[in-house]
Design an enzyme around this catalytic site. Structure first.
Site, PDB file in Angstrom:
ATOM      1  N   HIS A 136       0.993   6.194   1.911  1.00  0.00           N
ATOM      2  CA  HIS A 136       1.728   7.148   2.745  1.00  0.00           C
ATOM      3  C   HIS A 136       2.925   7.788   2.045  1.00  0.00           C
ATOM      4  O   HIS A 136       3.500   8.747   2.559  1.00  0.00           O
ATOM      5  CB  HIS A 136       2.074   6.518   4.090  1.00  0.00           C
ATOM      6  CG  HIS A 136       0.817   6.231   4.873  1.00  0.00           C
ATOM      7  ND1 HIS A 136      -0.102   7.221   5.166  1.00  0.00           N
ATOM      8  CD2 HIS A 136       0.292   5.076   5.338  1.00  0.00           C
ATOM      9  CE1 HIS A 136      -1.124   6.686   5.809  1.00  0.00           C
ATOM     10  NE2 HIS A 136      -0.913   5.388   5.923  1.00  0.00           N
ATOM     11  N   ARG A 178      -6.961  12.853   1.073  1.00  0.00           N
ATOM     12  CA  ARG A 178      -5.881  13.306   1.963  1.00  0.00           C
ATOM     13  C   ARG A 178      -4.511  12.795   1.525  1.00  0.00           C
ATOM     14  O   ARG A 178      -3.501  13.378   1.866  1.00  0.00           O
ATOM     15  CB  ARG A 178      -6.161  12.910   3.414  1.00  0.00           C
ATOM     16  CG  ARG A 178      -6.085  11.445   3.671  1.00  0.00           C
ATOM     17  CD  ARG A 178      -6.229  11.136   5.140  1.00  0.00           C
ATOM     18  NE  ARG A 178      -7.586  11.381   5.617  1.00  0.00           N
ATOM     19  CZ  ARG A 178      -8.094  10.795   6.702  1.00  0.00           C
ATOM     20  NH1 ARG A 178      -7.342   9.975   7.419  1.00  0.00           N
ATOM     21  NH2 ARG A 178      -9.316  11.028   7.091  1.00  0.00           N
ATOM     22  N   THR A 233      -8.386   3.713   8.619  1.00  0.00           N
ATOM     23  CA  THR A 233      -9.596   2.896   8.655  1.00  0.00           C
ATOM     24  C   THR A 233      -9.708   2.187  10.005  1.00  0.00           C
ATOM     25  O   THR A 233      -8.820   1.448  10.394  1.00  0.00           O
ATOM     26  CB  THR A 233      -9.549   1.836   7.520  1.00  0.00           C
ATOM     27  OG1 THR A 233      -9.123   2.487   6.329  1.00  0.00           O
ATOM     28  CG2 THR A 233     -10.894   1.204   7.301  1.00  0.00           C
ATOM     29  N   GLU A 288     -10.954  -9.465   3.052  1.00  0.00           N
ATOM     30  CA  GLU A 288      -9.717  -9.055   3.722  1.00  0.00           C
ATOM     31  C   GLU A 288     -10.034  -8.899   5.199  1.00  0.00           C
ATOM     32  O   GLU A 288     -10.874  -8.087   5.586  1.00  0.00           O
ATOM     33  CB  GLU A 288      -9.186  -7.736   3.137  1.00  0.00           C
ATOM     34  CG  GLU A 288      -7.901  -7.307   3.850  1.00  0.00           C
ATOM     35  CD  GLU A 288      -7.214  -6.106   3.208  1.00  0.00           C
ATOM     36  OE1 GLU A 288      -7.472  -5.815   2.019  1.00  0.00           O
ATOM     37  OE2 GLU A 288      -6.427  -5.457   3.913  1.00  0.00           O
ATOM     38  N   HIS A 332      -5.694   3.538  -1.482  1.00  0.00           N
ATOM     39  CA  HIS A 332      -7.010   3.903  -0.950  1.00  0.00           C
ATOM     40  C   HIS A 332      -7.313   5.331  -1.393  1.00  0.00           C
ATOM     41  O   HIS A 332      -6.659   6.272  -0.939  1.00  0.00           O
ATOM     42  CB  HIS A 332      -6.980   3.804   0.585  1.00  0.00           C
ATOM     43  CG  HIS A 332      -8.296   4.069   1.243  1.00  0.00           C
ATOM     44  ND1 HIS A 332      -8.468   3.970   2.610  1.00  0.00           N
ATOM     45  CD2 HIS A 332      -9.502   4.433   0.748  1.00  0.00           C
ATOM     46  CE1 HIS A 332      -9.725   4.255   2.908  1.00  0.00           C
ATOM     47  NE2 HIS A 332     -10.371   4.551   1.800  1.00  0.00           N
ATOM     48  N   ASN A 334       0.859  -1.188   0.000  1.00  0.00           N
ATOM     49  CA  ASN A 334       0.000   0.000   0.000  1.00  0.00           C
ATOM     50  C   ASN A 334       0.904   1.250   0.000  1.00  0.00           C
ATOM     51  O   ASN A 334       1.685   1.445   0.929  1.00  0.00           O
ATOM     52  CB  ASN A 334      -0.897  -0.048   1.250  1.00  0.00           C
ATOM     53  CG  ASN A 334      -1.832   1.142   1.334  1.00  0.00           C
ATOM     54  OD1 ASN A 334      -1.420   2.266   1.096  1.00  0.00           O
ATOM     55  ND2 ASN A 334      -3.078   0.908   1.682  1.00  0.00           N
ATOM     56  N   GLU A 354      -8.768   0.452  -2.980  1.00  0.00           N
ATOM     57  CA  GLU A 354      -9.623   0.455  -1.784  1.00  0.00           C
ATOM     58  C   GLU A 354     -10.489   1.697  -1.859  1.00  0.00           C
ATOM     59  O   GLU A 354      -9.982   2.793  -2.132  1.00  0.00           O
ATOM     60  CB  GLU A 354      -8.781   0.541  -0.519  1.00  0.00           C
ATOM     61  CG  GLU A 354      -7.925  -0.656  -0.247  1.00  0.00           C
ATOM     62  CD  GLU A 354      -7.050  -0.419   0.977  1.00  0.00           C
ATOM     63  OE1 GLU A 354      -7.119   0.660   1.594  1.00  0.00           O
ATOM     64  OE2 GLU A 354      -6.279  -1.316   1.307  1.00  0.00           O
ATOM     65  N   HIS A 360      -3.881  -4.346   7.866  1.00  0.00           N
ATOM     66  CA  HIS A 360      -4.067  -3.182   8.727  1.00  0.00           C
ATOM     67  C   HIS A 360      -3.205  -3.269   9.987  1.00  0.00           C
ATOM     68  O   HIS A 360      -3.410  -4.148  10.823  1.00  0.00           O
ATOM     69  CB  HIS A 360      -5.522  -2.944   9.119  1.00  0.00           C
ATOM     70  CG  HIS A 360      -5.735  -1.524   9.556  1.00  0.00           C
ATOM     71  ND1 HIS A 360      -5.999  -0.513   8.661  1.00  0.00           N
ATOM     72  CD2 HIS A 360      -5.616  -0.945  10.761  1.00  0.00           C
ATOM     73  CE1 HIS A 360      -6.067   0.628   9.327  1.00  0.00           C
ATOM     74  NE2 HIS A 360      -5.833   0.397  10.596  1.00  0.00           N
ATOM     75  N   ARG A 365      -9.388   8.118  -0.833  1.00  0.00           N
ATOM     76  CA  ARG A 365     -10.356   8.541   0.183  1.00  0.00           C
ATOM     77  C   ARG A 365     -11.199   9.703  -0.335  1.00  0.00           C
ATOM     78  O   ARG A 365     -10.761  10.478  -1.186  1.00  0.00           O
ATOM     79  CB  ARG A 365      -9.625   8.974   1.465  1.00  0.00           C
ATOM     80  CG  ARG A 365      -8.883   7.848   2.161  1.00  0.00           C
ATOM     81  CD  ARG A 365      -8.347   8.318   3.494  1.00  0.00           C
ATOM     82  NE  ARG A 365      -9.396   8.432   4.469  1.00  0.00           N
ATOM     83  CZ  ARG A 365      -9.625   7.550   5.453  1.00  0.00           C
ATOM     84  NH1 ARG A 365      -8.832   6.515   5.616  1.00  0.00           N
ATOM     85  NH2 ARG A 365     -10.617   7.720   6.278  1.00  0.00           N
TER      86      ARG A 365
HETATM   87  N1  PXP Z   1      -5.907  -2.988   4.112  1.00  0.00           N
HETATM   88  C1  PXP Z   1      -6.902  -2.071   4.172  1.00  0.00           C
HETATM   89  C2  PXP Z   1      -8.267  -2.483   3.743  1.00  0.00           C
HETATM   90  C3  PXP Z   1      -6.638  -0.757   4.597  1.00  0.00           C
HETATM   91  O1  PXP Z   1      -7.645   0.137   4.656  1.00  0.00           O
HETATM   92  C4  PXP Z   1      -5.325  -0.401   4.948  1.00  0.00           C
HETATM   93  C5  PXP Z   1      -5.036   1.006   5.362  1.00  0.00           C
HETATM   94  O2  PXP Z   1      -5.282   1.857   4.310  1.00  0.00           O
HETATM   95  C6  PXP Z   1      -4.325  -1.375   4.840  1.00  0.00           C
HETATM   96  C7  PXP Z   1      -4.645  -2.669   4.453  1.00  0.00           C
HETATM   97  C8  PXP Z   1      -2.890  -1.086   5.178  1.00  0.00           C
HETATM   98  O3  PXP Z   1      -2.775  -0.768   6.520  1.00  0.00           O
HETATM   99  P1  PXP Z   1      -1.371  -0.287   7.106  1.00  0.00           P
HETATM  100  O4  PXP Z   1      -1.028   0.990   6.405  1.00  0.00           O
HETATM  101  O5  PXP Z   1      -1.647  -0.124   8.559  1.00  0.00           O
HETATM  102  O6  PXP Z   1      -0.374  -1.369   6.786  1.00  0.00           O
END
Ligand code: PXP
Length: 259
Positions: A15, A54, A106, A156, A48, A12, A75, A205, A50
């Site tokens: 960030h 952001r 989330t 998931e 994601h 992901n 996402e 997550h 949003r």
């Molecule tokens: N899976 C989902 C569905 C999420 O919403 C997120 C956060 O955006 C992640 C995985 C990744 O989470 P993390 O950034 O805490 O690894």
């Protein structure tokens, strides 16, 4: 390292965009990060988009659609705006997540049980995008049963409660109502239930390089989506190394599980 010997990793890159948006610059680009992640062995790129934009922007997803060589997992919240976007962009996979404007990240899984009818109609429309469909849910049997009823391919499992309880997370100084072994057992049981009804099982997550080991040891979890810990490590050691080290952790965890 053979892919069958470890779960798949979706990286992901949200960030990377958070860092860019903090200054309104054009760098660092999540598209570049996605390419590096793929070069390091990632099996999927996850973003994601949003409602408040952001971090990830529409442009990022559009460019990633052109550049991602593995699989693009979008996402998004189950809104009309996002439905139109997904139908236009046609990602390889769509994961529906709950979204609250004020949340930092989330916070919980999607309540599928409480909105079966609405989600059923929404997923029917979303099917036109041709994407694999996934629901991000808490590891609860009733949420899994409702997801299976809706005919999605993937669930998931939300690992947030487990991560809050895990001693190695950044939350370790915060008292937690969760017990690590209990939460791990909950994930394991949820994976079993989901697999039994024919769903592919993913998880994500809050996972980091340590707490991921025990979850990767659960053989029925086929895929992980991990962001914050990888991007954090990447800022110090480089993106490819950070991704490669997470792949190594998934491999190690899985070997322990099988050993
Ligand atoms: N899976 C989902 C569905 C999420 O919403 C997120 C956060 O955006 C992640 C995985 C990744 O989470 P993390 O950034 O805490 O690894």
């Amino acid at each position: 390292m053979s892919v069958e010997k470890r779960p798949r990793l979706g990286v992901n890159v949200d960030h990377i965009a958070t860092l860019r948006q903090a200054r309104g610059t054009i760098y660092p680009d999540p598209v570049a990060a996605a390419s590096l992640a793929e070069l390091a062995g990632a099996d999927q790129i996850t973003v994601h988009l949003r409602e408040d934009r952001r971090h990830i922007q529409d442009r990022d997803v559009l460019v990633l659609r052109e550049t991602v060589e593995t699989r693009l997992n979008l996402e998004m919240a189950a809104t009309e705006e996002m439905l139109a976007f997904a139908l236009e962009v046609r990602p390889d996979m769509v994961t529906l997540v709950p979204e609250k404007r004020e949340e930092q990240t989330t916070e919980g899984g999607l309540d599928v049980v409480g909105q079966v009818e609405r989600l059923g109609e929404y997923l029917e429309a979303l099917r036109e995008s041709g994407a694999y469909l996934s629901l991000f849910i808490d590891p609860e049997p009733e949420q899994i049963a409702a997801s299976a009823e809706l005919g999605v391919e993937i669930v998931e499992l939300h690992t947030g409660d487990y991560c809050e309880a895990a001693p190695a997370t950044t939350n370790k100084l915060r008292p937690s109502e969760f017990d690590r072994a209990t939460e791990l057992a909950r994930l394991e049981e949820a994976a079993r239930v989901a697999h039994t009804v024919g769903l592919t099982v993913a998880a994500g997550h809050g996972l980091d390089y340590k707490n991921v080991l025990d979850v990767a040891a659960i053989p029925l979890i086929e895929e992980f989506n991990i962001g914050h810990s990888i991007v954090s490590r990447a800022s110090l050691v480089g993106f490819e190394r950070a991704v490669a080290e997470m792949i190594e952790a998934l491999y190690l965890g899985r070997q322990w599980g099988e050993g």
